[in-house]
Design an enzyme around this catalytic site. Structure first.
Site, PDB file in Angstrom:
ATOM      1  N   HIS A  18     -51.071 -42.735  23.244  1.00 44.99           N
ATOM      2  CA  HIS A  18     -51.487 -43.374  21.989  1.00 44.99           C
ATOM      3  C   HIS A  18     -51.777 -44.856  22.212  1.00 44.99           C
ATOM      4  O   HIS A  18     -52.863 -45.359  21.853  1.00 44.99           O
ATOM      5  CB  HIS A  18     -50.393 -43.212  20.933  1.00 44.99           C
ATOM      6  CG  HIS A  18     -50.714 -43.869  19.626  1.00 44.99           C
ATOM      7  ND1 HIS A  18     -51.299 -43.187  18.586  1.00 44.99           N
ATOM      8  CD2 HIS A  18     -50.543 -45.143  19.191  1.00 44.99           C
ATOM      9  CE1 HIS A  18     -51.478 -44.015  17.564  1.00 44.99           C
ATOM     10  NE2 HIS A  18     -51.018 -45.212  17.914  1.00 44.99           N
ATOM     11  N   GLU A  19     -50.843 -45.548  22.808  1.00 45.32           N
ATOM     12  CA  GLU A  19     -51.009 -46.990  23.031  1.00 45.32           C
ATOM     13  C   GLU A  19     -52.102 -47.265  24.061  1.00 45.32           C
ATOM     14  O   GLU A  19     -52.810 -48.281  23.969  1.00 45.32           O
ATOM     15  CB  GLU A  19     -49.686 -47.623  23.478  1.00 45.32           C
ATOM     16  CG  GLU A  19     -48.570 -47.521  22.444  1.00 45.32           C
ATOM     17  CD  GLU A  19     -48.925 -48.168  21.114  1.00 45.32           C
ATOM     18  OE1 GLU A  19     -49.798 -49.060  21.087  1.00 45.32           O
ATOM     19  OE2 GLU A  19     -48.332 -47.784  20.089  1.00 45.32           O
ATOM     20  N   HIS A  22     -55.456 -47.552  22.323  1.00 49.34           N
ATOM     21  CA  HIS A  22     -55.694 -48.904  21.803  1.00 49.34           C
ATOM     22  C   HIS A  22     -56.038 -49.864  22.939  1.00 49.34           C
ATOM     23  O   HIS A  22     -56.965 -50.669  22.834  1.00 49.34           O
ATOM     24  CB  HIS A  22     -54.436 -49.413  21.083  1.00 49.34           C
ATOM     25  CG  HIS A  22     -54.097 -48.674  19.829  1.00 49.34           C
ATOM     26  ND1 HIS A  22     -55.024 -48.388  18.853  1.00 49.34           N
ATOM     27  CD2 HIS A  22     -52.898 -48.181  19.378  1.00 49.34           C
ATOM     28  CE1 HIS A  22     -54.429 -47.740  17.845  1.00 49.34           C
ATOM     29  NE2 HIS A  22     -53.147 -47.602  18.154  1.00 49.34           N
TER      30      HIS A  22
END
Length: 352
Positions: A18-19, A22
């Site tokens: 997820h990170e 980004h």
């Protein structure tokens, strides 16, 4: 101990991906990343590479990708808020999107090893709503109201989320030697069963798993697994808000999820390593897709809340005052922190 380690690794992988979503889109859009971290709390270790500090923190839940000028004004051209609105939208959306990609990856592994479900009605109870509606053994239900049906679980979840609702059912019925089908449509209203404690149509299903015979089948049924996780998450939220289920029953935090994963891993390990690994893949699929959905909800401080402000900016042609937006996200963060405390307390209480 192995069970706990396995659960922590699952959480860690999902958060990392997820990170990383980004992080990757920030780098591609020329945004400065101050720190990329996995975990929460004090740092266990960290190292600097270029402009970015990479950190591993003590609590194995959560993570962050801190970008330059994300929540404050900064004159640096590499600051988040100095980039175009579409660049910022891509960065915020990338986290949930990478969760869906990860979920699809695990779905492919599952479908390759287990196959996909083919099901049909094997028996219709005499005098039941299904019998009165004309359903027969051998029928394959393809749609219930607006919901496309691919597996038996689709029907089960839909009826749990919409108890007692009149169902418009589309189906396929084999004709001749069974190689051809005719389509039909009927309407029925399930009846409540005191014995079962739920609404029933009056049918029994039989199902079998078959291996995907082509790449297109593998992709289709893997994508279906992700779609099922998404629709069942929305159905669960609907049941929560309509009070069909209690909050302490429906909402599980990290502690309880780790416990559930540990129990499943322990049970599957007794059967074999391959079953245990597939169990971990299944949990990773569910949790990754769920995290993607939850992060896209339009709640301040979550990715979905930030996307709302960015979409408004794209439509208006100018952004909302950054200080006011920050206050909204701060209020949302405080509410989320309070919810996390409640969930954590409820998790711990459920263990005793």
């Amino acid at each position: 101990m192995l069970n706990i380690i396995a659960a922590v690794l699952v959480f860690g992988l999902i958060v990392l991906v997820h990170e990383f979503g980004h992080f990757l889109l920030a780098k591609l859009n020329g945004i400065g990343v101050v720190e990329f971290s996995i975990g929460m709390g004090p740092r266990l270790l960290s190292w600097q590479r270029g402009e970015t500090k990479y950190s591993l923190k003590i609590l194995p839940f959560g993570g962050s990708c801190m970008m330059l000028g994300e929540d404050e004004k900064d004159a640096d051209p590499k600051a988040f808020n100095n980039k175009s609105v579409w660049a910022r939208i891509s960065v915020v959306f990338a986290g949930p999107a990478f969760n869906f990609i990860l979920a699809f990856f695990f779905a492919v592994i599952i479908v390759m090893n287990i196959g996909y479900q083919k099901f049909q009605i094997s028996d219709v109870t005499e005098g039941s709503p299904a019998a009165e509606a004309g359903l027969q053994a051998g029928d394959v239900i393809t749609r219930v109201n607006s919901r496309k049906i691919t597996a038996y679980e689709d029907i089960q979840v839909y009826m749990l989320a919409n108890p007692g609702e009149t169902l418009r059912i589309q189906y396929r019925r084999p004709v001749g030697d069974g190689t051809d089908y005719e389509t039909g449509e009927t309407v029925l209203t399930p009846e409540y069963s005191e014995t079962e404690g739920r609404y029933l149509m009056g049918v029994t299903f039989t199902s079998q798993y078959v291996k995907a015979e082509s790449l297109s089948e593998l992709v289709y049924y893997s994508a279906y697994q992700v779609k099922y996780c998404v629709t069942s998450t929305f159905d669960s939220l609907k049941m929560l808000f309509t009070r069909q289920v209690q909050v302490d029953e429906a909402v599980a935090g990290p502690v309880r999820i780790v416990a559930m994963i540990g129990e499943n891993v322990e049970e599957s390990r007794e059967i074999g390593i391959s079953v245990m690994l597939l169990t971990l893949c299944y949990w990773s699929l569910i949790l990754s897709a769920s995290l993607g959905i939850m992060n896209l909800l339009p709640i301040p401080a979550l990715d979905g809340g930030r996307l709302v402000f960015l979409i408004i900016e794209a439509i208006r042609g100018k952004g909302i005052d950054q200080e006011k937006e920050g206050m909204v996200h701060m209020a949302g963060l405080l509410i989320l922190m309070a919810l996390m405390v409640f969930v954590l307390f409820n998790d711990i209480r459920s263990l005793f």
